[in-house]
Structure formats: structure tokens, C-alpha cells
Write a protein that holds these residues in place. Structure first.
Motif, PDB file in Angstrom:
ATOM      1  N   ASN A  50       0.852  -1.202   0.000  1.00 49.95           N
ATOM      2  CA  ASN A  50       0.000   0.000   0.000  1.00 49.95           C
ATOM      3  C   ASN A  50       0.889   1.255   0.000  1.00 49.95           C
ATOM      4  O   ASN A  50       0.564   2.266   0.618  1.00 49.95           O
ATOM      5  CB  ASN A  50      -0.915  -0.017   1.234  1.00 49.95           C
ATOM      6  CG  ASN A  50      -2.158   0.836   1.035  1.00 49.95           C
ATOM      7  OD1 ASN A  50      -2.502   1.198  -0.104  1.00 49.95           O
ATOM      8  ND2 ASN A  50      -2.822   1.184   2.125  1.00 49.95           N
ATOM      9  N   PHE A  51       2.034   1.119  -0.694  1.00 47.91           N
ATOM     10  CA  PHE A  51       3.046   2.180  -0.750  1.00 47.91           C
ATOM     11  C   PHE A  51       3.333   2.750   0.654  1.00 47.91           C
ATOM     12  O   PHE A  51       3.546   1.966   1.562  1.00 47.91           O
ATOM     13  CB  PHE A  51       2.652   3.266  -1.746  1.00 47.91           C
ATOM     14  CG  PHE A  51       2.999   2.887  -3.163  1.00 47.91           C
ATOM     15  CD1 PHE A  51       4.203   2.257  -3.466  1.00 47.91           C
ATOM     16  CD2 PHE A  51       2.139   3.142  -4.228  1.00 47.91           C
ATOM     17  CE1 PHE A  51       4.538   1.890  -4.763  1.00 47.91           C
ATOM     18  CE2 PHE A  51       2.467   2.786  -5.530  1.00 47.91           C
ATOM     19  CZ  PHE A  51       3.665   2.158  -5.779  1.00 47.91           C
ATOM     20  N   SER A  52       3.263   4.062   0.832  1.00 43.99           N
ATOM     21  CA  SER A  52       3.679   4.600   2.137  1.00 43.99           C
ATOM     22  C   SER A  52       2.483   4.915   3.047  1.00 43.99           C
ATOM     23  O   SER A  52       2.634   5.604   4.063  1.00 43.99           O
ATOM     24  CB  SER A  52       4.521   5.848   1.927  1.00 43.99           C
ATOM     25  OG  SER A  52       3.797   6.747   1.117  1.00 43.99           O
ATOM     26  N   THR A  95      -4.244   2.556  -1.923  1.00 45.56           N
ATOM     27  CA  THR A  95      -3.702   3.228  -3.119  1.00 45.56           C
ATOM     28  C   THR A  95      -4.291   2.583  -4.369  1.00 45.56           C
ATOM     29  O   THR A  95      -4.859   1.486  -4.313  1.00 45.56           O
ATOM     30  CB  THR A  95      -2.179   3.078  -3.170  1.00 45.56           C
ATOM     31  OG1 THR A  95      -1.880   1.687  -3.141  1.00 45.56           O
ATOM     32  CG2 THR A  95      -1.495   3.776  -2.003  1.00 45.56           C
ATOM     33  N   VAL A  96      -4.113   3.269  -5.494  1.00 42.38           N
ATOM     34  CA  VAL A  96      -4.619   2.733  -6.774  1.00 42.38           C
ATOM     35  C   VAL A  96      -3.979   1.385  -7.055  1.00 42.38           C
ATOM     36  O   VAL A  96      -4.630   0.431  -7.501  1.00 42.38           O
ATOM     37  CB  VAL A  96      -4.296   3.726  -7.926  1.00 42.38           C
ATOM     38  CG1 VAL A  96      -4.700   3.146  -9.270  1.00 42.38           C
ATOM     39  CG2 VAL A  96      -4.989   5.050  -7.684  1.00 42.38           C
ATOM     40  N   MET A  97      -2.682   1.300  -6.726  1.00 42.98           N
ATOM     41  CA  MET A  97      -1.969   0.051  -7.006  1.00 42.98           C
ATOM     42  C   MET A  97      -2.558  -1.105  -6.186  1.00 42.98           C
ATOM     43  O   MET A  97      -2.828  -2.180  -6.734  1.00 42.98           O
ATOM     44  CB  MET A  97      -0.489   0.213  -6.676  1.00 42.98           C
ATOM     45  CG  MET A  97       0.318  -1.032  -6.972  1.00 42.98           C
ATOM     46  SD  MET A  97       2.006  -0.887  -6.391  1.00 42.98           S
ATOM     47  CE  MET A  97       1.749  -0.925  -4.625  1.00 42.98           C
ATOM     48  N   LEU A  98      -2.773  -0.859  -4.901  1.00 42.70           N
ATOM     49  CA  LEU A  98      -3.328  -1.920  -4.052  1.00 42.70           C
ATOM     50  C   LEU A  98      -4.706  -2.341  -4.572  1.00 42.70           C
ATOM     51  O   LEU A  98      -5.009  -3.538  -4.673  1.00 42.70           O
ATOM     52  CB  LEU A  98      -3.429  -1.447  -2.595  1.00 42.70           C
ATOM     53  CG  LEU A  98      -4.035  -2.456  -1.615  1.00 42.70           C
ATOM     54  CD1 LEU A  98      -3.202  -3.731  -1.547  1.00 42.70           C
ATOM     55  CD2 LEU A  98      -4.189  -1.866  -0.227  1.00 42.70           C
ATOM     56  N   THR A  99      -5.505  -1.359  -4.958  1.00 44.76           N
ATOM     57  CA  THR A  99      -6.844  -1.675  -5.485  1.00 44.76           C
ATOM     58  C   THR A  99      -6.726  -2.522  -6.751  1.00 44.76           C
ATOM     59  O   THR A  99      -7.440  -3.518  -6.917  1.00 44.76           O
ATOM     60  CB  THR A  99      -7.608  -0.366  -5.794  1.00 44.76           C
ATOM     61  OG1 THR A  99      -7.493   0.485  -4.673  1.00 44.76           O
ATOM     62  CG2 THR A  99      -9.065  -0.630  -6.083  1.00 44.76           C
TER      63      THR A  99
END
Lengths: 402, 277
Positions: free
Chosen positions: B173-175, B183-187
Motif C-alpha cells: 500500500n506504498f507509504s 492506493t490505486v496500485m493496491l486496489t
């Protein structure tokens, strides 16, 4: 005996052609042929050159960077549905004209749109087979008949073509199409068929004979076949197990030497379901120019297992005259292929072949056995012999055009 | 005459496809046979952002101590997709170490997307060269994100069998310090988690310096990996290491992490270096 069979089939064919619904369908199919030809050739180019796993891209290891390839493939899918929409609209207009209905604009538009809703949802591309011709024709037919009786029932003096009472009818038809869209989209049937075809029964003689008869019959009826019966059935358990065995040990005994891939695909699918490559070949030598052109037009797609042009152009749909040789050639291919494998005359096809490999080459490439080519030539020659008398009758009688 | 030409052209086309098809089938199936029968199952390492292919040198030395049993191959993927190899894989080495690094090793989701695409290029080439199918993977920091992206977007169980993935301080979930903000990435990763291989065992190692982070990555961001892996892979284990060596960049050398790799990933060998049953 042969002459009698042909005579009976011809009589049956003439009887069927007198049916209003069938003759209208065949008329609509012929009208749709030019658009279908564009669609078939566009798909062929995609399968041979453009798509990431296209035949020539695979064989020659081309690293093509086609811009907007996914959009192109999406457009191709839309084109396939558009062919069905035109087929439905042409059928509706013609059928209602035959039924002496003068206001045909609304029902034609309704069925045109209804076919769209049947196959495509919002922002979707059809992920399933679009060769559901029977469904399209039956729905169009039911819609036409309902409109015929409805307009007789409700129309007063000189009604407007877009009067509210007709719009209600159109909305009902479209609702039915939308409801059916969700019904036919369910993947339950497809996965059930895949499981069924994976059954070891279809590695036995009887199982393969049943498939070689049922597949052309269903296709002739206009019922979309599962992909395993049209293309490479590489997801079938028996095929995977054979490949695993041969990859582990080249000399190992195969668990399923006869299966859908090694028998049905390799020997009963020349040119598509019903081994129709022979038809394209015979049509090249037809005395009628129109038939010759159809032969030329359909030959290249037929070499790569696509026979839709013959299905619409000859046509094949629901014609007893075409069903008999289709089943005979399909069955013959399976019988000869099966016998050649069990008598160890040839090795069965086990190795993976690229997508869109012509089925005439599947047995050779899949087994690395050149003798398979001889069997292919024999089956093809016999297919020509079987189809010829039926095609001769077909090209001399085009009564449904009258 | 016209028909003759058409038939000859058709036969010619079939002959060309038959000839080249035969070559393709032979080559492809020989390759598949080698892969199928290969006993090699490498451990493949990916460093985090800003790190090079030499990032794991200390770790690999520790793993090869006291006796060097695992040969080391390093691959750098350049931005044009070109692969630069250094080191070698010893013949009969059944568990070599392979380190894959990227010329563009920058942080950020857009770069990670490019990196897992390059990882796919490297994996395809490695398989073509060394004919392996089974492998295990270790990713440090963003290296774990690159592996996850690869698994969800490119991995095919027809070609590979990844048995174990160990991620070291990977910020799923980045930082973000709270799991409530995704975050967009986690989603994206959660949405595609159904593509993860069902037989995979995942070990997510988090380091804690001060109960909240390892100096760089918040523990909560590492723990967010559970939303991606749990219920989609065979086993998901979360392990937290602490102490002076639990700082983010020291994680690969942390003695506890080395023990975990030895226990969960390394094949036990006898005195001659052969794997013990």
C-alpha cells in the motif's frame, strides 16, 4: 441405393424449400453474403497475421506491433454481430412482404436492434460463438408472426407506422431480446459441454462416431457448437494427458491414442464442420459462374477451417440436400482416421499445433508422420466423390430463388 | 486454367505452412519436453527500486556459506527490453540463484508496471535458455510488487509453476500507514488477485524498527498484502522480524530472514551438494 438416397433427399429438400420461413431465411442469407464475406476475410487476416497468436506470427516469429490491436479485434466482433443484425432485418422485411404486410419499417428496425441486444450488452463484445443462426431466425420469425397478427388485430383505418400501439409491440420484442441476452450469456452451458467432451467416452469408437454425426447436424441446424468441436480441442483432458506423456517420454504408450483431436479434428474437419473443403473445390468446376465465384471466394477461408461463406452462399442452413453428405463425409473421416490409428498405420496427432492450423495439416504436424498426409488425401478424395452428386443437383436447382 | 492456378497456389500455401509448421512443432515440443523433464528449480531474486543486480550479493554469499552449492546468474533488463547476462548456471545445478534487475529501477506505480512487463520478457528468455518450469521467488521491497504484478498479469500456469514467493518489506500500500486508505496500485492488485496461482505459498516478511515501520515502509503497508493473497493462494504467512537488522535496506541480510529463506526455500543438500530426500 445411392440414387434412391439422392432422390429421396432431393424430394425432401424441395419440400423444405417450399416452407415460407426457410425460403425467406435462405434469401436473407444470400443477401447478407457480401457483408459476411468482408467479415470472414477480416477475421481470416486477423487470425493469420494481425492477432498476437496469429498463424504466420507464430510460425515466422514475427514481432509485429499493430497499433490498437484490441480495438481492431473488438471491431471485428462487432462486425460479426452486425452480420446477424442485417440477416435478421433482411429476413423480417422479406418475410413480412411475403405475408403482404405493407408497414415493414418498424418491425425491421426492431429486429435489427433486437439482434444487437441479444448478442451485445453495453460496452461488451460477444465472448461466445455468434453462429447462433437458428436462434436469430426463430426470434425474427416469432417477431414477424406476432407483428402480423398484432397489426391485424389492432390497426384501424390507415394507421401510422410508428403509432404507440406498434411501439408497445416493439418494446415487448426488445425486452424479450434483452432477457434472452442474459440467458444465452450464461457460461454454465459452455462449461458443462467442455466437461462433457472431456469425458473419456469421447476417446472410444462409439463416442467419436456420435461426435462426427452430431457436430455437423447441430451446425446444420444453426446451433453454435462448442469451440472444442470447431478448433483445436487442446483443453480436452485426453489431449493434455497424451501431450504430457509424449513430452515425458517420446516412446511411451499413449493413454488415449484416439480422441477428439487425433481423430475428429485431424480427419473430419477439412474446411470446417462437415468437411466442406470438398464443396469449395467442386464449386470451382461448376458450370454456373455464380457458383464458381462462390467456390473461389470460399476456398481460402475453407483452407483455414472457416465455412461460413458456404453456409450462407450455397446455402447449407436447414437444407436436407446438404445435411446428408455433410454427415457422410464427417463420419467417413472419423472411421478412416480411427481405423488407421488403431491398426498403427499412422501415429495419432498428439503434439500442439499453432492456432488456425489448416485441419488438413493437423494429423501430419501433430504426429510428425508423413503417412498421415496420404490418409488426408484419401479422405479428401472420397469427400469430393460423396459431395459431388449433391452439389450437382444443388447447382442445377435453385428453386427457392424463384 | 484459372482453376489450375488456384489449386496450385492453394497446395503451395499448404506446403509452406506444412514445412514451417513442422519446424515450429518440432522446436516447440522439444523445448516443452526439456522444460517438462527439467529438474532445475531456480530461486529468482528481484531487488527493490534504485537497487542493481548486485543488491543481493551479501545475501547470496550467506546462503552459499559454508559451501558454494548454488551457482549465480544475473540478468539486467534494459529499457529497450534487451537482456544483459552475467555469471552462469553450473551444469546439474538444480537450484541456481538468478537475480533479475532493471535498467529503469525507479519507484512509482507506472515504473512498476513497466518492470513487471520487462520481468515477463526476462522470464520467457530464461525459460527458453535453461528450460525450467518450477521456480521460487524472492522480492525485496518493490521487487515483491513486481512479482505480484507479473503473477497477476503475465504468469501462465501452462508455462511456469511458481511454488513459493517470499517478499521482504514489500509496500503493498506504498507509504500509507493505514489500511483504510488504499492506493490505486493496491486496489488494482486486489481486483486481479483471482489471477494468482492457486498452488502458491506466500511469505510476507515485515521489518519493525519502532513498532510502526522499518525506517521506510510502514508495517501496515506490508500487512496490506493479505488483501491480495489471502484466500487466493494456497498459503499466506505474515512474519515480522525486529531488532537492529530489521531496517528496510538491511532486511536481505537480516540473519532471521536468511534462516527463513534457508528453511522455506532452500533445498536441503548432503555433503556432496546433492539434494537430500
Amino acid at each position: 441405393m445411392i440414387k434412391k438416397t439422392i432422390d429421396i433427399t432431393t424430394k425432401l429438400d424441395n419440400f423444405v424449400l417450399k416452407n415460407r420461413m426457410i425460403s425467406t431465411t435462405l434469401f436473407a442469407m444470400k443477401q447478407t453474403l457480401p457483408l459476411l464475406a468482408v467479415c470472414v476475410y477480416a477475421r481470416l487476416i486477423s487470425q493469420l497475421i494481425l492477432s498476437p497468436n496469429a498463424l504466420f506470427v507464430t510460425l515466422f516469429d514475427w514481432r509485429l506491433r499493430i497499433p490498437a490491436i484490441f480495438q481492431l479485434q473488438e471491431m471485428l466482433s462487432l462486425l460479426e454481430v452486425f452480420v446477424l443484425m442485417i440477416l435478421s432485418a433482411t429476413f423480417t422485411k422479406r418475410y413480412l412482404s411475403v405475408r403482404k404486410v405493407t408497414q415493414t419499417t418498424l418491425p425491421t428496425l426492431t429486429n435489427f436492434l433486437g439482434t444487437y441486444f441479444l448478442f451485445l450488452g453495453k460496452g461488451q463484445t460477444p465472448t461466445y460463438d455468434t453462429s447462433q443462426y437458428l436462434l436469430v431466425i426463430l426470434l425474427s420469425f416469432i417477431s414477424c408472426e406476432s407483428f402480423y397478427f398484432y397489426q391485424k388485430f389492432v390497426s384501424g383505418d390507415n394507421p401510422q407506422p410508428f403509432a404507440v400501439r406498434f411501439l408497445i409491440w416493439a418494446a415487448l420484442i426488445l425486452l424479450i431480446d434483452v432477457a434472452l441476452h442474459f440467458a444465452i450469456q450464461r457460461s454454465v452451458v459452455r462449461s458443462a459441454l467442455n466437461t462433457l467432451l472431456s469425458n473419456n467416452f469421447f476417446t472410444t469408437f462409439i463416442g467419436l462416431v456420435i461426435i462426427s454425426v452430431v457436430a455437423p447436424l447441430l451446425w446444420w441446424l444453426g446451433i453454435g457448437l462448442p469451440r472444442e468441436l470447431i478448433n483445436n480441442p487442446s483443453t480436452i483432458n485426453a489431449v493434455i494427458k497424451n501431450l504430457d506423456t509424449i513430452l515425458t517420454n517420446t516412446n511411451a504408450t499413449l493413454p488415449y491414442p484416439t480422441n477428439l483431436y487425433s481423430v475428429y479434428t485431424a480427419f473430419s474437419l477439412f474446411g470446417g464442420v462437415g468437411s466442406t473443403l470438398a464443396i469449395s473445390f467442386i464449386l470451382l468446376f461448376s458450370i454456373r459462374k455464380k457458383q464458381q465465384h462462390l467456390g473461389m471466394l470460399s476456398l481460402l477461408p475453407s483452407l483455414f477451417n472457416s465455412n461460413q461463406l458456404l453456409y450462407f452462399g450455397l446455402p447449407i442452413f436447414l437444407r436436407p440436400l446438404m445435411l446428408v453428405p455433410m454427415i457422410l463425409t464427417s463420419l467417413l473421416g472419423t472411421l478412416i482416421g480411427y481405423t488407421a490409428i488403431v491398426t498403427h498405420l499412422i501415429k495419432p496427432a498428439t503434439l500442439s499445433t499453432p492456432n488456425t492450423t489448416p485441419s488438413t495439416l493437423v494429423s501430419f504436424l501433430g504426429s510428425n508422420d508423413s503417412w498421415s498426409l496420404l490418409i488426408v488425401v484419401i479422405i479428401f478424395a472420397l469427400s469430393v466423390v460423396i459431395y459431388r452428386p449433391f452439389i450437382v443437383i444443388e447447382t442445377s436447382e435453385v428453386s427457392y430463388e424463384k | 486454367m484459372r482453376n489450375k492456378v488456384i489449386i496450385i497456389l492453394s497446395l503451395l500455401l499448404m506446403a509452406i505452412i506444412g514445412f514451417f509448421g513442422h519446424d515450429w512443432v518440432t522446436h516447440t515440443n522439444n523445448n516443452q519436453a526439456k522444460i517438462q523433464n527439467s529438474r532445475m528449480a531456480p530461486i529468482i531474486f528481484i531487488p527493490g527500486s534504485s537497487a542493481t543486480i548486485n543488491r543481493f550479493d551479501n545475501l547470496l554469499s550467506k546462503l552459499n556459506n559454508p559451501k558454494s552449492t548454488h551457482s549465480i546468474l544475473k540478468v539486467q533488463v534494459n529499457t529497450d527490453g534487451k537482456l544483459v547476462y552475467s555469471g552462469h548456471i553450473r551444469a546439474n545445478d538444480e537450484q541456481p540463484f538468478i537475480v533479475i534487475g532493471f535498467q529503469n529501477n525507479r519507484d512509482g506505480y507506472d515504473n512498476i508496471k513497466k518492470q513487471y512487463r520487462w520481468l515477463n520478457t526476462a522470464m520467457t528468455d530464461l525459460q527458453e535458455r535453461y528450460h525450467f518450469r518450477n521456480f521460487q521467488a524472492i522480492g525485496h521491497s518493490n521487487g515483491g510488487l513486481i512479482w505480484t504484478g507479473f503473477l497477476e498479469n503475465y504468469y501462465s500456469s501452462d508455462n511456469f509453476n511458481m511454488t513459493t514467493l517470499m517478499t521482504l518489506g514489500t509496500p503493498y500500500n506504498f507509504s500509507e500507514v493505514t489500511l483504510a486508505r488504499r492506493t490505486v496500485m493496491l486496489t488494482d492488485y486486489i481486483n486481479k488477485s483471482k489471477n494468482l496461482p492457486k498452488g502458491l505459498s506466500v511469505y510476507s516478511i515485515a521489518g519493525t524498527e519502532d513498532y510502526t515501520d522499518d525506517g521506510i515502509v510502514p508495517v501496515q503497508s506490508v500487512i496490506a498484502g493479505k488483501y491480495i493473497f489471502q484466500k487466493h493462494v494456497k498459503a499466506y504467512t505474515q512474519i515480522t522480524v525486529s531488532g537492529s537488522d530489521a531496517q528496510h535496506s538491511s532486511l536481505p541480510e537480516n540473519s532471521e530472514v536468511v534462516s527463513l529463506i534457508q528453511e522455506y526455500l532452500l533445498t536441503k543438500t548432503d555433503n556432496t551438494g546433492r539434494p537430500t530426500p
